[in-house]
Design a protein around this motif. Structure first.
Motif, PDB file in Angstrom:
ATOM      1  N   LEU A 197       2.291   2.587 -13.572  1.00 24.41           N
ATOM      2  CA  LEU A 197       1.783   3.744 -14.318  1.00 24.41           C
ATOM      3  C   LEU A 197       0.455   3.468 -15.015  1.00 24.41           C
ATOM      4  CD1 LEU A 197       5.116   4.982 -15.956  1.00 24.41           C
ATOM      5  CD2 LEU A 197       4.059   5.744 -13.818  1.00 24.41           C
ATOM      6  N   LYS A 198       0.024   2.234 -15.048  1.00 27.40           N
ATOM      7  CA  LYS A 198      -1.214   1.884 -15.737  1.00 27.40           C
ATOM      8  C   LYS A 198      -2.416   2.451 -14.983  1.00 27.40           C
ATOM      9  CE  LYS A 198      -3.951  -2.043 -17.344  1.00 27.40           C
ATOM     10  NZ  LYS A 198      -4.049  -3.524 -17.403  1.00 27.40           N
ATOM     11  N   MET A 199      -3.265   3.190 -15.703  1.00 25.47           N
ATOM     12  CA  MET A 199      -4.448   3.811 -15.110  1.00 25.47           C
ATOM     13  C   MET A 199      -5.709   3.170 -15.664  1.00 25.47           C
ATOM     14  SD  MET A 199      -3.421   7.864 -14.995  1.00 25.47           S
ATOM     15  CE  MET A 199      -2.961   7.923 -16.732  1.00 25.47           C
ATOM     16  N   ASP A 200      -6.677   2.941 -14.782  1.00 27.16           N
ATOM     17  CA  ASP A 200      -7.968   2.374 -15.166  1.00 27.16           C
ATOM     18  C   ASP A 200      -9.066   3.143 -14.436  1.00 27.16           C
ATOM     19  OD1 ASP A 200     -10.143   0.925 -15.907  1.00 27.16           O
ATOM     20  OD2 ASP A 200      -9.365  -1.024 -15.292  1.00 27.16           O
TER      21      ASP A 200
ATOM     22  N   THR B  23      -6.546   0.508  -5.263  1.00 27.23           N
ATOM     23  CA  THR B  23      -6.120   1.439  -6.305  1.00 27.23           C
ATOM     24  C   THR B  23      -6.291   2.872  -5.813  1.00 27.23           C
ATOM     25  OG1 THR B  23      -8.336   1.457  -7.303  1.00 27.23           O
ATOM     26  CG2 THR B  23      -6.769  -0.168  -8.141  1.00 27.23           C
ATOM     27  N   ASP B  24      -5.583   3.798  -6.473  1.00 19.96           N
ATOM     28  CA  ASP B  24      -5.647   5.192  -6.059  1.00 19.96           C
ATOM     29  C   ASP B  24      -6.725   5.942  -6.836  1.00 19.96           C
ATOM     30  OD1 ASP B  24      -4.578   5.482  -8.565  1.00 19.96           O
ATOM     31  OD2 ASP B  24      -2.667   6.306  -7.902  1.00 19.96           O
ATOM     32  N   ASN B  25      -6.707   7.257  -6.761  1.00 23.34           N
ATOM     33  CA  ASN B  25      -7.757   8.067  -7.389  1.00 23.34           C
ATOM     34  C   ASN B  25      -7.709   8.052  -8.908  1.00 23.34           C
ATOM     35  OD1 ASN B  25      -5.270   9.603  -6.853  1.00 23.34           O
ATOM     36  ND2 ASN B  25      -6.308  11.268  -7.894  1.00 23.34           N
ATOM     37  N   LEU B  26      -6.618   7.576  -9.489  1.00 23.87           N
ATOM     38  CA  LEU B  26      -6.510   7.468 -10.946  1.00 23.87           C
ATOM     39  C   LEU B  26      -6.602   6.020 -11.423  1.00 23.87           C
ATOM     40  CD1 LEU B  26      -3.654  10.036 -11.673  1.00 23.87           C
ATOM     41  CD2 LEU B  26      -6.120  10.372 -11.874  1.00 23.87           C
ATOM     42  N   GLY B  27      -6.912   5.114 -10.526  1.00 21.45           N
ATOM     43  CA  GLY B  27      -7.035   3.717 -10.893  1.00 21.45           C
ATOM     44  C   GLY B  27      -5.716   2.983 -11.022  1.00 21.45           C
ATOM     45  N   ARG B  28      -4.666   3.492 -10.416  1.00 19.91           N
ATOM     46  CA  ARG B  28      -3.359   2.832 -10.461  1.00 19.91           C
ATOM     47  C   ARG B  28      -3.199   1.884  -9.276  1.00 19.91           C
ATOM     48  NH1 ARG B  28       0.009   8.353 -11.130  1.00 19.91           N
ATOM     49  NH2 ARG B  28      -1.376   8.774  -9.359  1.00 19.91           N
ATOM     50  N   ASP B  29      -2.480   0.817  -9.504  1.00 22.45           N
ATOM     51  CA  ASP B  29      -2.284  -0.209  -8.481  1.00 22.45           C
ATOM     52  C   ASP B  29      -1.409   0.346  -7.354  1.00 22.45           C
ATOM     53  OD1 ASP B  29      -1.955  -2.473  -6.990  1.00 22.45           O
ATOM     54  OD2 ASP B  29      -1.258  -3.733  -8.634  1.00 22.45           O
ATOM     55  N   VAL B  30      -1.948   0.412  -6.132  1.00 19.96           N
ATOM     56  CA  VAL B  30      -1.211   0.960  -4.999  1.00 19.96           C
ATOM     57  C   VAL B  30      -0.038   0.059  -4.638  1.00 19.96           C
ATOM     58  CG1 VAL B  30      -1.363   1.560  -2.545  1.00 19.96           C
ATOM     59  CG2 VAL B  30      -3.218   2.188  -4.099  1.00 19.96           C
ATOM     60  N   PHE B  31      -0.220  -1.248  -4.737  1.00 12.69           N
ATOM     61  CA  PHE B  31       0.872  -2.172  -4.405  1.00 12.69           C
ATOM     62  C   PHE B  31       2.056  -1.974  -5.352  1.00 12.69           C
ATOM     63  CE2 PHE B  31       2.974  -6.298  -5.094  1.00 12.69           C
ATOM     64  CZ  PHE B  31       3.456  -6.517  -3.819  1.00 12.69           C
TER      65      PHE B  31
ATOM     66  N   PRO C 179       9.387  14.164  -9.969  1.00 12.17           N
ATOM     67  CA  PRO C 179       8.204  14.523 -10.761  1.00 12.17           C
ATOM     68  C   PRO C 179       6.994  13.669 -10.398  1.00 12.17           C
ATOM     69  CG  PRO C 179      10.152  14.406 -12.147  1.00 12.17           C
ATOM     70  CD  PRO C 179      10.559  13.876 -10.804  1.00 12.17           C
ATOM     71  N   PRO C 180       5.789  14.212 -10.530  1.00  8.50           N
ATOM     72  CA  PRO C 180       4.577  13.474 -10.106  1.00  8.50           C
ATOM     73  C   PRO C 180       4.374  12.159 -10.845  1.00  8.50           C
ATOM     74  CG  PRO C 180       4.087  15.797 -10.457  1.00  8.50           C
ATOM     75  CD  PRO C 180       5.473  15.573 -10.983  1.00  8.50           C
ATOM     76  N   GLU C 181       4.862  12.050 -12.079  1.00 12.27           N
ATOM     77  CA  GLU C 181       4.630  10.811 -12.825  1.00 12.27           C
ATOM     78  C   GLU C 181       5.487   9.651 -12.330  1.00 12.27           C
ATOM     79  OE1 GLU C 181       7.654  13.305 -15.091  1.00 12.27           O
ATOM     80  OE2 GLU C 181       5.725  13.616 -14.093  1.00 12.27           O
TER      81      GLU C 181
END
Length: 293
Positions: free
Chosen positions: A56-59, A75-83, A236-238
């Protein structure tokens, strides 16, 4: 009077067990391959807090960052670790798939035994099952979720209900063939009560095909969960989910394809492992199926 006692040393017992497992692995390799993949996936998800990081950590400064030493799958479009999101997404898929399959198997077993053995209920129950089977799985699941709201519990129920008719029809067909056998009729003529007949003579015959069908339902439930989450009516998306990840990454496929490959590959491997395990169970319980190949 003399008694012959055969004792094995711990080393002999170990060699005996290894040889037994090796013999079963040679005879039923699909069970070994599928079960091994599932064990690896489950182990990875259980040990995720030790190595996967925070899903859940975003950068914002590392949005759509390609794979590197810090971010193994980018990372994805919100800076979250894909792995991390992929590993934690496996928890959702495996949990929803397994529980949905168990719920459908239990309900289908109960309804199928009643429909197959008690003739007065057969016609009514099977018409209800036919009505459920006529409704597409996705539409029924979307309708239930729309009425009750999103959530993992609601998602499991919405996926399990459309799967019950297929399990019911399978169990009913087995019960119809077993109830006419001589030992069942002898038990009934001997004064055995209905619960005892069902428990001792009917249910054991339904378990092998039910286990195979449960594996099929589990694979279908995993795909359904991913599809519903992709459409936005699943978890839910989160919450990290493979369907959510694929849905959010499709807009960035041209510039960051790595964001969609990881959940897609893990989803394919999981469904393949469950299907291989189900095929192996079919060969294990029905050797004729293997000889027909």
């Amino acid at each position: 009077m003399s008694f012959a006692v055969s004792l094995r040393s711990p080393g002999q017992w170990g060699r005996f067990r290894v040889s037994t497992l090796a013999r079963h692995a040679r005879r039923h390799p699909l069970v070994l391959i599928g079960g091994g993949l599932l064990v690896i996936l489950i182990a990875l998800t259980l040990a995720a807090p030790l190595y996967a990081g925070d899903p859940l950590k975003m950068d914002p400064f590392v949005r759509l960052h390609p794979p590197s030493a810090d971010y193994w799958l980018g990372t994805d479009n919100l800076g979250r670790d894909v792995f991390a999101r992929t590993i934690y997404g496996a928890r959702i898929s495996l949990t929803v798939g397994l529980i949905s399959a168990l719920v459908a198997a239990f309900a289908g077993l109960l309804i199928g035994v009643i429909a197959g053995y008690i003739r007065s209920f057969d016609n009514i129950i099977m018409r209800v099952m036919d009505a459920l089977m006529s409704i597409p799985t996705f539409l029924l699941a979307i309708a239930l979720i729309s009425l009750t709201g999103t959530g993992i519990g609601i998602l499991i129920i919405a996926i399990a209900i459309p799967q019950i008719p297929s399990v019911t029809r399978l169990v009913r067909s087995v019960v119809l063939s077993v109830r006419e056998r001589a030992y069942v009729e002898a038990a009934a003529c001997g004064g055995a009560r209905l619960p005892k007949i069902l428990w001792r003579h009917i249910l054991p015959s339904t378990l092998p095909p039910l286990m195979v069908q449960t594996a099929v339902v589990c694979a279908d439930a995993i795909m359904t969960e991913a599809g519903l989450s992709f459409l936005g009516v699943g978890v839910p998306p989160e919450i990290s989910s493979w369907g959510n990840m694929i849905s959010s990454s499709r807009l960035y496929l041209a510039i960051a394809p790595f964001t969609i490959f990881a959940p897609g590959i893990f989803l394919a491997i999981t469904v393949l492992a469950v299907n291989l395990f189900g095929d192996g169970l079919r060969d294990l319980f029905d050797p004729r199926a293997k000889r027909r190949r």
